[in-house]
Motif scaffolding. Structure first.
Motif, short mmCIF file in Angstrom:
data_model
loop_
_atom_site.label_atom_id
_atom_site.label_comp_id
_atom_site.label_asym_id
_atom_site.label_seq_id
_atom_site.Cartn_x
_atom_site.Cartn_y
_atom_site.Cartn_z
N GLN A 111 11.85 -1.06 0.43
CA GLN A 111 11.93 -1.89 1.65
C GLN A 111 11.55 -1.12 2.90
OE1 GLN A 111 14.61 -0.81 -0.11
NE2 GLN A 111 16.49 -0.90 1.09
N TRP A 112 11.47 0.19 2.81
CA TRP A 112 11.13 0.98 4.00
C TRP A 112 9.69 1.47 3.98
CZ3 TRP A 112 14.45 -0.62 7.06
CH2 TRP A 112 15.82 -0.60 6.81
N VAL A 113 8.89 1.00 2.99
CA VAL A 113 7.49 1.43 2.95
C VAL A 113 6.65 0.56 3.87
CG1 VAL A 113 5.45 1.73 1.52
CG2 VAL A 113 7.68 2.39 0.63
N ASP A 114 6.77 -0.75 3.68
CA ASP A 114 5.94 -1.66 4.48
C ASP A 114 6.70 -2.14 5.71
OD1 ASP A 114 3.33 -2.16 4.24
OD2 ASP A 114 3.51 -4.01 3.07
N VAL A 115 7.01 -1.23 6.60
CA VAL A 115 7.78 -1.61 7.78
C VAL A 115 6.85 -2.09 8.89
CG1 VAL A 115 9.85 -0.26 7.42
CG2 VAL A 115 7.81 0.83 8.35
N SER A 116 7.43 -2.92 9.77
CA SER A 116 6.60 -3.56 10.81
C SER A 116 5.96 -2.53 11.74
CB SER A 116 7.47 -4.52 11.62
OG SER A 116 8.55 -3.81 12.19
N PHE A 117 6.63 -1.43 11.99
CA PHE A 117 6.10 -0.49 12.98
C PHE A 117 5.10 0.50 12.41
CE2 PHE A 117 9.02 2.62 11.32
CZ PHE A 117 10.16 1.90 10.99
N ASP A 118 4.98 0.57 11.07
CA ASP A 118 3.98 1.45 10.47
C ASP A 118 3.68 0.91 9.07
OD1 ASP A 118 2.25 3.45 9.78
OD2 ASP A 118 3.77 5.02 9.59
N LYS A 119 2.82 -0.10 9.01
CA LYS A 119 2.53 -0.78 7.74
C LYS A 119 1.99 0.20 6.70
CE LYS A 119 3.18 -5.32 8.45
NZ LYS A 119 2.89 -5.71 9.83
N ARG A 121 3.15 3.00 5.87
CA ARG A 121 3.55 4.39 6.13
C ARG A 121 2.37 5.36 6.09
NH1 ARG A 121 8.61 5.14 8.39
NH2 ARG A 121 10.07 3.66 7.48
N HIS A 122 1.52 5.27 7.08
CA HIS A 122 0.39 6.20 7.14
C HIS A 122 0.60 7.31 8.17
CE1 HIS A 122 -2.12 4.25 4.23
NE2 HIS A 122 -1.82 3.08 4.77
N SER A 123 1.62 7.18 9.01
CA SER A 123 1.87 8.23 10.00
C SER A 123 3.30 8.73 9.95
CB SER A 123 1.61 7.71 11.41
OG SER A 123 0.31 7.27 11.54
N SER A 124 4.16 8.01 9.22
CA SER A 124 5.58 8.35 9.32
C SER A 124 6.28 8.26 7.99
CB SER A 124 6.25 7.38 10.31
OG SER A 124 6.23 6.07 9.77
N ILE A 125 7.42 8.94 7.88
CA ILE A 125 8.31 8.75 6.75
C ILE A 125 9.69 8.44 7.32
CG2 ILE A 125 7.06 10.30 5.18
CD1 ILE A 125 9.39 12.36 5.89
N PRO A 126 10.52 7.70 6.53
CA PRO A 126 11.86 7.40 7.04
C PRO A 126 12.68 8.69 7.17
CG PRO A 126 11.55 6.48 4.84
CD PRO A 126 10.25 7.08 5.24
N TYR A 127 13.47 8.76 8.22
CA TYR A 127 14.33 9.94 8.39
C TYR A 127 15.79 9.52 8.14
CZ TYR A 127 16.22 14.25 10.35
OH TYR A 127 16.90 15.43 10.53
#
Lengths: 344, 307, 269
Positions: A111-119, A121-127
């Motif tokens: 559920q945290w891969v396709d997040v609205s703010f970084d579809k 996850r090409h620039s970020s990973i969840p912290y």
């Protein structure tokens, strides 16, 4: 006195020299203060033979301002909140990577891969992620607390005993949820209603405060406090008889993310570090330290019991929370006017 | 009265005449390079177009000053009216800073006087006693102050237990708490300059006044105050001006329900607003106000010096 | 002597002084008490314990706070010395050098750091440093601190100098002393209380600065205020109270030592 001065000056000179020492592999982290355990940084430094330096900031906005004012290019990774990832991406401050560059990418919860703010996850990973709503002192109020009425239309006994976060984004997001209007709405009627709502609620609020959000609840100065989930858990462990609410109208979810900054001087080490943080054991170490929740699968065995069973960290299946939206320029301008009106 | 102390010979032929520019050089270099230049840049910024979420676009614009002086409604398309919001914020800050300065003077002057009349070495001990608390960070000091004055705090408990009051005095989150926060943040900045000038006071003058049957109050008003005026003014500047831009102590104690100038500007750079030109414009307005007052004062002073 | 003392004393000044000390120290008593708190809270008492002192000296984060405290102290000392020297020169120029070009805006210039809101100085300085290619680090922090300390040092020094009649230096010059000697042997000793006041104010203002430091500091450098304010994700813990108490202790030791040294010097004379 003179000797004292001489000693201090020479000591200062020495600090200047020793800090210029060089090392082979480097990593420069721009992070919140006390949001990553020192042991974890040491572990990474030892495993990959990289010298880690960390600089700290105290809010998403001040990080953005610093980077804009000229610090971009001196750090490899930073840890912005959800909406700030979107803003930084739109400002061209982020570098991108392919999921294949991180061997642990698959550890990210689906559920945290396709997040609205970084579809994707090409620039970020969840912290770490958590929620923002409010806690109520159960000695002061026994009724139902799972409604945003507690903040915006409080019952008699709670009036004048409310502390709200001094944060425009989160407060107006909760207010929008209370009214049942979309965040960052461009509809004039809805914006007027939003303005009217906070104006009417303000006389019931005793104070705006973020730094002391936890302490006013512990000391009993406030009976209701808008607060982040982890802070509420801490306040409870410090002896406040409070309960954290998951209002039926909804609540705010936030997620801090580690991003790869543009012009990172050590891109390779940055990716190694991000990959390192996606290992369940390491993600769990951060969670145990910060008392929020990791966005990585398999952390369960490494978590301390306090964190695992904390009511604040386990929101109900319904209602769901929503991220604070990053408004368009026109709507943000109205939001700013509402905020200024509120505090004039 | 002050003129009686400075001999007229002095101003005609100054000790270091001709060295003025040389002695000012370090100040010019440091402040000129690391403050005037950057702030000059900010002055330019205040006339530029804002970039969304912080930063500027190099395009001339008066939008920042327009926002300060004209109210165009919630959506920015009403006919322009005079904007009172920011003027009110300015007035509030000036008032709070003024009250805080007054209290600092009220407590600070006697303290400075007392310290100045101690003998040699114990004076420096007193001076350190005044500044030692400031080794502790402002945030920590303020939080502790908040703890002290809260409704169920030690102050109220003490007053209630002694029977002076029956219900707790509500101080926290009031205007008085804001003033208290400012007062507490800047008290030594009043005491030390006054001390530095009182220490120089020639007590033979008081003696002479006493011989002439002047009362204490008359002596204070007619002889002492004029002599130590430079210290008082220095102290007032050091308390009042920083108070205008302060936000931490007033926010923590006063509850941050209303903007002060400091928090308004802070919001433009660090808050959601991200409106750098407006933040720059507010600062420039504040700066020019203070500058006008200080320059006026400096001019008055140099005039009276020449007399 | 007895008569003099009488004139010096004003009824009520002593109680006001004690009130002043009480106001200054009352919150510190809270800080000291809560540094011994056994709980994680800074407002709820959880019993007596030394755990936060253990944490400060031997905890995993202790190294960070120690360096931060050291950085703060060294920067404050260096900034206060430099700005006090600059301010003394400036005061001499403004009050003892007659008329010269640029004098009229000198007063405004020196007080400018006081008038510019801190956040504006912070952002402007950071933009400026990166424009001229200055890497942020100790030097940028120190330069910024020197700048905003100058008015705090200048005002007490100038106030003092205004109350010293120029006749003393004039007399020295009449007796063929050089101007340097007149400054060194006459003016400077008379100025001591002003210079000490200026130094102390510059020192505490540098020690307390957060906003400007936060922007102009470089990677890996923390000062105590940035460490304290940065703790927003964790909340303020009593370890800060313990550090503050230790700092107070350091300052008291320092003051006592300088007092003793001062007395020894006097005895020798």
């Amino acid at each position: 006195m003179n000797t004292f001065l001489k000693i201090s000056v020479s000591a200062l000179a020495m600090t200047l020299v020793t800090n210029a020492a060089q090392a082979e592999g480097k990593l420069s982290v721009y992070h919140w203060f006390e949001y990553i355990p020192q042991e974890l940084l040491d572990k990474f430094a030892a495993e990959y033979n990289v010298e880690v330096t960390m600089d700290t900031f105290d809010s998403n906005e001040s990080m953005l301002a610093s980077l804009k004012a000229g610090k971009l290019g001196s750090y490899d990774v930073s840890v912005p909140g959800d909406y700030m990832v979107e803003i930084m991406a739109s400002e061209g401050m982020l570098d991108t990577f392919e999921p294949s560059e991180l061997s642990n990418f698959g550890n990210i919860m689906p559920q945290w891969v396709d997040v609205s703010f970084d579809k994707g996850r090409h620039s970020s990973i969840p912290y770490q992620w958590g929620t923002t709503s409010f806690s109520v002192n159960r000695d002061a109020y026994k009724g139902d607390i799972n409604t945003t009425d507690i903040l915006f239309n409080p019952p008699e006994e709670l009036r004048g005993k409310i502390n709200v976060l001094d944060s425009q984004g989160e407060l107006l997001a909760l207010a929008s949820l209370h009214l049942g209007i979309p965040q960052c709405t461009a509809d004039r009627g809805q914006l007027k209603a939003l303005n009217a709502l906070v104006q009417e609620a303000k006389p019931h609020w005793a104070s705006f405060g973020s730094d002391v959000a936890k302490d006013v609840l512990v000391s009993g100065d406030a009976a209701v406090g808008m607060i982040w989930s982890g802070f509420s858990a801490k306040a409870r462990s410090e002896g406040a008889n409070i309960e954290y609410a998951f209002p039926k109208q909804g609540y705010v979810v936030w997620m801090d993310n580690m991003v790869l900054l543009k012009d990172a001087p050590n891109r390779d080490n940055a990716l190694k570090f991000m990959n390192f943080l996606l290992e369940p054991e390491n993600a769990a170490a951060v969670t145990n330290y910060a008392q929020y929740t990791a966005g990585v699968t398999g952390t369960e065995p490494f978590l301390s019991d306090d964190v695992k069973n904390s009511p604040e960290s386990n929101p109900p299946a319904s209602p769901v929370g929503s991220f604070v939206a990053a408004c368009s320029q026109d709507v943000q301008k109205v939001y700013d006017t509402i905020w200024t009106n509120l505090k004039k | 009265m002050a003129g009686a102390l400075t001999t007229s010979k002095a101003s005609n032929n100054s000790t270091y005449a001709g060295l003025g520019n040389l002695l000012m050089l370090p100040s010019w270099l440091v402040i000129g390079f690391f403050l005037v230049l950057p702030v000059g840049m900010m002055l330019i910024y205040s006339f530029l177009t804002k970039e969304f979420r912080g930063g500027i676009i190099w395009e001339f614009s008066l939008a920042a000053y327009d926002q300060f002086f004209f109210d165009r409604g919630l959506f920015g398309d009403d006919p322009a009216r005079i904007e009172w919001t920011y003027i009110k914020i300015f007035w509030r800050s000036i008032w709070q800073a003024g009250v805080a300065t007054f209290f600092c003077l009220l407590i600070g002057f006697p303290t400075a006087w007392f310290i100045a009349t101690r003998t040699g070495n114990s004076r420096s001990i007193w001076l350190f006693l005044i500044t030692i608390p400031y080794w502790v960070n402002l945030l920590i000091r303020t939080i502790s102050m908040k703890f002290l004055i809260r409704d169920t705090g030690p102050l109220n408990e003490f007053l209630i237990s002694t029977g002076i009051i029956s219900d707790p005095i509500h101080i926290i989150n009031t205007n008085f708490a804001v003033q208290l926060g400012l007062f507490y943040s800047y008290l030594p900045f009043m005491v030390l300059p006054i001390y530095a000038s009182v220490e120089r006071y020639n007590f033979a003058l008081s003696e002479a006044a006493a011989d002439l049957y002047a009362s204490r109050i008359t002596t204070l008003r007619q002889i002492i105050l004029p002599t130590v005026k430079p210290g008082i003014i220095a102290g007032c500047i050091l308390v009042f001006v920083p108070s205008l831009g302060a936000f931490l102590a007033p926010d923590l104690l006063g509850g941050a329900k209303t903007f002060m100038i400091g928090s308004l500007i802070e919001e433009q750079f660090k808050g959601n607003a991200g409106n750098w030109p407006f933040g720059a414009a507010v600062s420039m307005i504040l700066l020019s106000m203070v500058l006008i007052v200080l320059t006026y004062y400096a001019r008055q002073q140099s005039k009276s010096g020449e007399r | 002597m007895a008569k003099k003392l009488d004139i010096r004393r004003f009824p009520g000044f002593l109680p006001v002084t004690y009130l002043c000390l009480f106001l200054l120290y009352a919150p510190l008593i809270i800080v000291m008490i809560y540094s011994f708190n056994d709980s994680n809270s800074i407002t709820n008492w959880g019993g007596l314990s030394l755990r936060w002192y253990v944490d400060v000296f031997w905890g995993v984060e202790s190294e960070k706070f120690k360096t931060a405290a050291m950085n703060s102290l060294l920067i404050a000392v260096a900034a206060a010395i430099t700005s006090t020297s600059i301010a003394t020169m400036a005061a001499t120029a403004m009050l003892r050098a007659g008329k010269f070009r640029g004098k009229s805006i000198g007063f405004a210039l020196i007080n400018l750091p006081l008038m510019v809101p801190e956040i504006v100085t912070a952002v402007a300085l950071l933009i400026f440093f990166s424009m001229i290619g200055f890497t942020t680090g100790y030097l940028t922090i120190l330069l910024a601190h020197i700048v905003f300390c100058i008015p705090f040092a200048y005002l007490p020094i100038a106030a003092r100098m205004q109350s010293i009649e120029e006749v003393y230096e004039q007399a020295a010059l009449d007796l063929y002393a050089s101007r340097l000697d007149a400054f060194r042997l006459i003016l400077l000793p008379l100025m001591t209380p002003g210079i000490i006041s200026g130094f102390l104010l510059a020192f505490i203002i540098s020690l307390d600065d957060f906003i400007i430091t936060n922007f102009v500091k470089g990677a890996g450098i923390e000062t105590l205020p940035t460490a304290i304010f940065g703790a927003v994700k964790q909340g303020i813990k009593p370890n800060i109270m313990a550090i503050s108490t230790l700092l107070l202790l350091v300052s008291v030791v320092f003051v006592t030592l300088s007092y003793l040294v001062g007395r020894m010097g006097q005895n020798k004379k």
